[in-house]
Design an enzyme around this catalytic site. Structure first.
Site, PDB file in Angstrom:
ATOM      1  N   LYS A 277       0.832  -1.206   0.000  1.00 35.65           N
ATOM      2  CA  LYS A 277       0.000   0.000   0.000  1.00 35.65           C
ATOM      3  C   LYS A 277       0.865   1.253   0.000  1.00 35.65           C
ATOM      4  O   LYS A 277       1.885   1.318   0.693  1.00 35.65           O
ATOM      5  CB  LYS A 277      -0.885   0.037   1.261  1.00 35.65           C
ATOM      6  CG  LYS A 277      -2.071  -0.900   1.212  1.00 35.65           C
ATOM      7  CD  LYS A 277      -2.999  -0.677   2.404  1.00 35.65           C
ATOM      8  CE  LYS A 277      -4.106  -1.705   2.422  1.00 35.65           C
ATOM      9  NZ  LYS A 277      -5.063  -1.536   1.305  1.00 35.65           N
ATOM     10  N   ARG A 350     -11.151 -10.806  -0.169  1.00 37.89           N
ATOM     11  CA  ARG A 350     -12.057 -11.734  -0.867  1.00 37.89           C
ATOM     12  C   ARG A 350     -11.462 -13.136  -0.952  1.00 37.89           C
ATOM     13  O   ARG A 350     -12.197 -14.105  -1.067  1.00 37.89           O
ATOM     14  CB  ARG A 350     -12.404 -11.153  -2.245  1.00 37.89           C
ATOM     15  CG  ARG A 350     -11.260 -11.033  -3.195  1.00 37.89           C
ATOM     16  CD  ARG A 350     -11.522 -10.026  -4.315  1.00 37.89           C
ATOM     17  NE  ARG A 350     -11.389  -8.646  -3.850  1.00 37.89           N
ATOM     18  CZ  ARG A 350     -11.565  -7.586  -4.621  1.00 37.89           C
ATOM     19  NH1 ARG A 350     -11.917  -7.727  -5.894  1.00 37.89           N
ATOM     20  NH2 ARG A 350     -11.410  -6.371  -4.126  1.00 37.89           N
TER      21      ARG A 350
HETATM   22  N1  BES Z   1      -8.520  -3.699   3.563  1.00 35.15           N
HETATM   23  C1  BES Z   1      -8.614  -3.102   2.291  1.00 35.15           C
HETATM   24  C2  BES Z   1      -9.866  -2.234   2.124  1.00 35.15           C
HETATM   25  C3  BES Z   1      -9.911  -0.987   2.954  1.00 35.15           C
HETATM   26  C4  BES Z   1      -9.465   0.200   2.436  1.00 35.15           C
HETATM   27  C5  BES Z   1     -10.462  -1.006   4.213  1.00 35.15           C
HETATM   28  C6  BES Z   1      -9.537   1.351   3.178  1.00 35.15           C
HETATM   29  C7  BES Z   1     -10.544   0.143   4.971  1.00 35.15           C
HETATM   30  C8  BES Z   1     -10.078   1.327   4.450  1.00 35.15           C
HETATM   31  C9  BES Z   1      -8.647  -4.167   1.212  1.00 35.15           C
HETATM   32  O1  BES Z   1      -7.963  -5.337   1.496  1.00 35.15           O
HETATM   33  C10 BES Z   1      -7.985  -3.570   0.022  1.00 35.15           C
HETATM   34  O2  BES Z   1      -6.817  -3.301   0.109  1.00 35.15           O
HETATM   35  N2  BES Z   1      -8.748  -3.384  -1.053  1.00 35.15           N
HETATM   36  C11 BES Z   1      -8.242  -2.797  -2.222  1.00 35.15           C
HETATM   37  C12 BES Z   1      -8.724  -3.620  -3.379  1.00 35.15           C
HETATM   38  C13 BES Z   1      -8.062  -3.293  -4.681  1.00 35.15           C
HETATM   39  C14 BES Z   1      -6.595  -3.693  -4.649  1.00 35.15           C
HETATM   40  C15 BES Z   1      -8.780  -4.040  -5.772  1.00 35.15           C
HETATM   41  C16 BES Z   1      -8.796  -1.372  -2.303  1.00 35.15           C
HETATM   42  O3  BES Z   1      -9.934  -1.147  -1.874  1.00 35.15           O
HETATM   43  O4  BES Z   1      -8.073  -0.499  -2.741  1.00 35.15           O
HETATM   44 MN    MN Z   2      -5.884  -5.196   1.004  1.00 35.98          MN
END
Ligand code: BES
Ligand code: MN
Ligand code: ZN
Length: 494
Positions: A277, A350
């Site tokens: 991230k 997921r």
């Molecule tokens: N845990 C995150 C989602 C999330 C983002 C929760 C911000 C709380 C606050 C999830 O695992 C994630 O990283 N999702 C990605 C998916 C993408 C890579 C398709 C996202 O939402 O950016």
């Molecule tokens: Mn994630």
């Protein structure tokens, strides 16, 4: 948490440190407010005007009584438009009183009398607001002189209106306490730094909750997960030194006719993995909020004993980069045999949730609800106060949204639009774990829907409201425990 009970004395007789009375819009007196002003020797209107207090919702004004009343201080609480005051407003007022109580040890109030509804509903809403609004996470403060000391209120007397049944009210206040305790547990677990939690520590927590109750527990460790083909959990957990777990908690009352599975996402830290991230990683200790909600809900179930059988499933892993981590482009096999191309290692939720959904189906659940901080896209869509509800059964989605509304949480129905299903096609596997640039909350839900198949299923995406940037009535800054109230309400109305 303070004790709450009904009192029969009037506002001019009760002797407490702080007496909280309601005032509506334009300074109209709520129960007891004019009596209090009269005793203070002033017209309510003048008293409020002098402090520019209008009675709008959320306003609060503390005045000393200088011995003119048995109580030491009066707190006037603005409730806004009288016609709009229902359980939700009373709950919020309860939280406001808890936050404004200062050094008061005893609080008396007529506020529950100020709302529309029956006594037990209004008193339990008020109590819930007090309990939830008193929450502090101060375990990591070395000294107690932090900026926000723990509320010191130890008992609250709700002044009863004519005809209120003390027994029924006390039962509903007990229920509010159970729900608030469950929410606090979810908040505590989610606020805990990733350094101090792991899939195993969540399993330990589940054991502690089940102990001494009718709930039984089973934990699958990494060897069992590997042998059982739980490729989502194993894959996501590969980069971490803390191995994944699947936690299963079973509540099965005699004569249950329906079996419900709750599945919580338990990523104890989401770094993104090799797709590390670049934004928002500082909050990713909260990526197990869904697991916290399931643990809290199971704790509440043990106390409230609903008529339905409930299996709580937690799929938990830590998503870290490392020499052994999943690579973008890898193909993994979810429990049951479907293959997934990992387009992005940060779409890990997921992957672990689909293992959980397949497992719930094997356990013959009639209905599955999963709860997960799944997508940033859901937060973009609905903001930080509402969670998204997706379901292959519209009636179920509607019921969950009504439960949320009764419980004081906010949810919105989002579409499982089949047109977007092709976005998660893979060239080389059955599915890909990312969709296109847009509609990310929907493509994530469509991914899970593939595993739910024909079984009634709902997916709650709590990525937005699982944490709050500020104190907001009964919702504290930090982890909120959102989902516990909705699930407990829904389960106990089955
Ligand atoms: N845990 C995150 C989602 C999330 C983002 C929760 C911000 C709380 C606050 C999830 O695992 C994630 O990283 N999702 C990605 C998916 C993408 C890579 C398709 C996202 O939402 O950016
Ligand atoms: Mn994630
Ligand atoms: Zn995540």
């Amino acid at each position: 948490m303070p004790n709450i009970r009904l009192a029969t004395q009037g506002v001019d007789q009760l002797e407490v440190d702080l007496l909280a009375v309601p005032v509506y819009k334009d300074g109209a007196a709520g129960a007891g407010a004019d009596v209090v002003a009269k005793k203070l020797g002033i017209k309510l209107k003048d008293l409020l005007d002098q402090s520019r207090f209008k009675g709008d919702f959320g306003e609060a004004l503390t005045v000393p009584t200088y011995g003119k009343l048995p109580s030491k201080q009066v707190l006037f609480v603005g409730l806004g438009d009288k016609a709009e005051v229902k359980a939700r407003e009373i709950r919020r007022a309860g939280a406001l009183v808890a936050r404004r109580a200062g050094a008061a040890k005893s609080v008396g109030t007529t506020i529950p009398q100020a709302g529309k509804g029956n006594a037990d509903e209004l008193c339990s809403a008020f109590a819930e607001g007090v309990f939830l609004g008193s929450y502090r996470f101060d375990r990591y403060k070395a000294s107690s002189n932090g900026d926000k000391p723990k509320s010191s209120v130890d008992h609250i007397e709700i002044i009863a209106a004519k005809g209120w049944d003390a027994k029924r009210v006390s039962k509903s206040v007990d229920r509010a306490k159970v729900i608030a305790d469950a929410t606090s547990l979810a908040r505590d677990l989610t606020n805990t730094p990733a350094l101090d939690k792991s899939p195993q520590s969540l399993a330990d927590e589940a054991r502690r909750i089940a102990k001494g109750t009718s709930i039984t527990i089973k934990v699958l460790d990494e060897k069992q997960l590997e042998a059982g083909g739980f490729g989502g959990l194993i894959g996501v957990g590969r980069g971490s030194r803390k191995p994944p777990r699947l936690i299963e908690m079973t509540y099965k009352p005699a004569g249950a006719k329906k079996h419900i599975a709750l599945i919580g996402k338990g990523i104890t830290f989401d770094s993104g993995g090799l797709d590390i991230k670049t934004q928002g990683m500082d909050w990713m200790k909260t990526d197990m909020a869904g697991a916290g909600v399931v643990l809290g809900t199971m704790q509440a179930i043990a106390a409230l004993k609903p008529k339905v059988a409930v299996t709580g499933i937690i799929t938990t892993a830590e998503n870290m980069p490392g020499g052994n981590a999943l690579h973008p482009g890898d193909v993994i096999t979810i429990r049951g045999g479907k293959t997934v191309e990992v387009g992005n290692t940060d779409a890990e939720g997921r992957l672990v949730m689909s293992d959980g959904i397949v497992y719930a189906k094997e356990k013959k659940a009639d209905l599955i609800i999963d709860i997960a901080t799944l997508t940033g896209a859901c937060m973009v869509a609905l903001g930080s106060k509402m969670f998204g509800v997706f379901s292959n059964n519209d009636r179920l989605a509607t019921d969950l949204i009504s439960a949320a509304s009764r419980a004081g949480e906010m949810a919105w129905h989002l579409p499982l639009n089949k047109e977007y299903r092709k976005d998660i096609d893979s060239d080389i596997a059955d599915l890909k774990n990312i969709g296109g640039r847009y509609g990310g909350a929907i493509t994530a839900a469509l991914f899970l829907a593939e595993f739910a198949g024909e079984t009634d299923w709902a997916h709650l995406d709590i990525a937005g409201p699982a944490r709050s940037e500020s104190d907001d009535y009964e919702v504290p800054k930090g982890s909120t425990g959102v989902g516990v109230r909705t699930l407990v309400d829904w389960l106990t109305s089955q």
